[in-house]
Motif scaffolding. Structure first.
Motif, PDB file in Angstrom:
ATOM      1  N   ASP A 168       0.497  -1.313   0.193  1.00 11.64           N
ATOM      2  CA  ASP A 168       0.287   0.190   0.223  1.00 11.64           C
ATOM      3  C   ASP A 168       0.889   0.934   0.326  1.00 11.64           C
ATOM      4  O   ASP A 168       0.389   2.561  -0.812  1.00 11.64           O
ATOM      5  CB  ASP A 168      -1.129   0.304   1.389  1.00 11.64           C
ATOM      6  CG  ASP A 168      -0.475  -0.106   2.131  1.00 11.64           C
ATOM      7  OD1 ASP A 168       1.059  -0.847   2.243  1.00 11.64           O
ATOM      8  OD2 ASP A 168      -0.589  -0.139   3.978  1.00 11.64           O
ATOM      9  N   LYS A 172       0.491   4.379  -2.929  1.00 10.48           N
ATOM     10  CA  LYS A 172       0.402   5.051  -1.973  1.00 10.48           C
ATOM     11  C   LYS A 172       1.708   7.093  -3.323  1.00 10.48           C
ATOM     12  O   LYS A 172       0.873   7.686  -3.394  1.00 10.48           O
ATOM     13  CB  LYS A 172       0.323   5.642  -1.074  1.00 10.48           C
ATOM     14  CG  LYS A 172      -1.105   5.389  -0.113  1.00 10.48           C
ATOM     15  CD  LYS A 172      -1.119   5.219   1.181  1.00 10.48           C
ATOM     16  CE  LYS A 172      -2.252   4.344   1.906  1.00 10.48           C
ATOM     17  NZ  LYS A 172      -2.407   4.509   3.295  1.00 10.48           N
ATOM     18  N   THR A 199      -6.364  -4.517  -2.683  1.00  9.52           N
ATOM     19  CA  THR A 199      -8.185  -4.858  -1.006  1.00  9.52           C
ATOM     20  C   THR A 199      -9.312  -4.874  -1.909  1.00  9.52           C
ATOM     21  O   THR A 199     -10.329  -4.843  -0.855  1.00  9.52           O
ATOM     22  CB  THR A 199      -7.537  -3.430   0.341  1.00  9.52           C
ATOM     23  OG1 THR A 199      -8.129  -2.087  -0.950  1.00  9.52           O
ATOM     24  CG2 THR A 199      -6.120  -3.762   0.333  1.00  9.52           C
ATOM     25  N   GLU A 203      -8.230  -2.672  -7.882  1.00 10.65           N
ATOM     26  CA  GLU A 203      -7.360  -2.473  -7.290  1.00 10.65           C
ATOM     27  C   GLU A 203      -6.746  -4.405  -7.953  1.00 10.65           C
ATOM     28  O   GLU A 203      -5.996  -4.212  -9.317  1.00 10.65           O
ATOM     29  CB  GLU A 203      -6.232  -2.904  -5.897  1.00 10.65           C
ATOM     30  CG  GLU A 203      -7.273  -1.087  -5.299  1.00 10.65           C
ATOM     31  CD  GLU A 203      -6.969  -1.375  -3.816  1.00 10.65           C
ATOM     32  OE1 GLU A 203      -6.236   0.091  -3.601  1.00 10.65           O
ATOM     33  OE2 GLU A 203      -5.840  -2.545  -3.358  1.00 10.65           O
TER      34      GLU A 203
END
Length: 283
Positions: A168, A172, A199, A203
């Motif tokens: 993650d 980001k 998640t 995605e």
């Protein structure tokens, strides 16, 4: 990791011996004559899968090169409570001084192998493999992962250097899965797998389009994972991760995933109870 590389593991054992013994076992050296020889046996005190016998042997051999080690079972074998695992002959001092360290290695590794075998048994009949993680004791990763293999599991990446894992925070900073994969491909050697953590199903679709080799379905419920597998349609391998339990793992395997990763195999270890009984020679 189906074999132990003692070029790497020897320093682990040597550090552990230094930590435990330092300049010497002052109690044993004061009470036990240096020339006294004896025999000891290691016995399973609970049912389970044994792993780490060569490591335990190495502990004693580093204390005395004349140790005689006779195994009655091999690593990866299931044993019942009361089964004798090994007989050791040699210096009483060496056996008594090395006892705790040898058992610490053997009990921990056998605990990992035993827990892994429970998960492997729970999904028997499915194509899914049980994976370990990097949630290992620092310095003991190779031993932990070897124990997983002895329990019938599969090793995931050994460290941060042998496989790409886009999680993650990478996503980001990169600005999305697509951008992260694009940034990584030019710097990654041929043959190195790229895995992407997802998640949700949006995605998952992005990871498919980006050409991920493995797509992790992280903390998804069983129905969402099944839909994720259907979306991927074999274009990538699929790993399920997060909140895995023995009660749940069969249903997760039934969703069609290729792998289920379980951190608890190595971060929440219950040692397998193994005892060592040393014969005391009669005077």
């Amino acid at each position: 990791m189906s074999t132990l590389n003692f070029d790497v593991i020897d320093p682990i054992i040597e550090y552990a011996l230094k930590e435990d013994i330092a300049d010497g076992d002052i109690t044993t050296n004061a009470v036990i004559p240096g020339e006294m020889q004896t025999t000891a046996t290691m016995t399973a005190k609970a049912d389970g899968v044994v792993a780490g016998l060569p490591v335990a042997e190495k502990v004693f051999c580093k204390l005395n090169t004349n140790i005689e080690w006779t195994t009655y079972i091999e690593d990866g074998s299931f044993v019942n409570k009361g089964d004798v695992l090994v007989q050791v002959k040699g210096s009483f001092r060496a056996l008594l001084t090395g006892e705790r360290l040898a058992l610490n290695f053997l009990q921990r590794m056998s605990g990992i192998a035993t827990e892994t075998s429970r998960y492997v048994k729970a999904i028997r009949g499915y194509k899914t493999e049980i994976l370990d993680t990097r949630k290992t004791v620092p310095g003991l990763r190779l031993l932990d992962k070897y124990a997983v293999k002895m329990g019938g599991g599969t090793n995931h990446r050994i460290g941060l250097y042998d496989m790409v894992m886009i999680k993650d925070n990478h996503i980001k900073v990169a600005g999305g899965i697509t951008e992260a994969v694009k940034a990584i491909r030019p710097t990654t050697a041929a043959g190195v797998k790229i895995e992407v953590e997802t998640t949700n199903l949006n995605e998952v679709e992005e990871a498919i389009a980006a050409g991920a080799d493995i797509i992790m379905l992280d903390n998804m419920d069983n129905e969402t994972m099944k839909r994720g597998v259907e979306l991927i349609k074999g274009r990538a391998k699929v790993e399920a991760s997060g909140n895995m339990t023995l009660e749940r793992v069969k249903d997760v395997a039934a969703s069609g995933v290729d792998f289920i990763s379980i951190g608890a195999l190595t971060h929440s270890v219950k040692a397998l109870d193994i005892s060592m009984n040393i014969d005391v020679p009669q005077k």
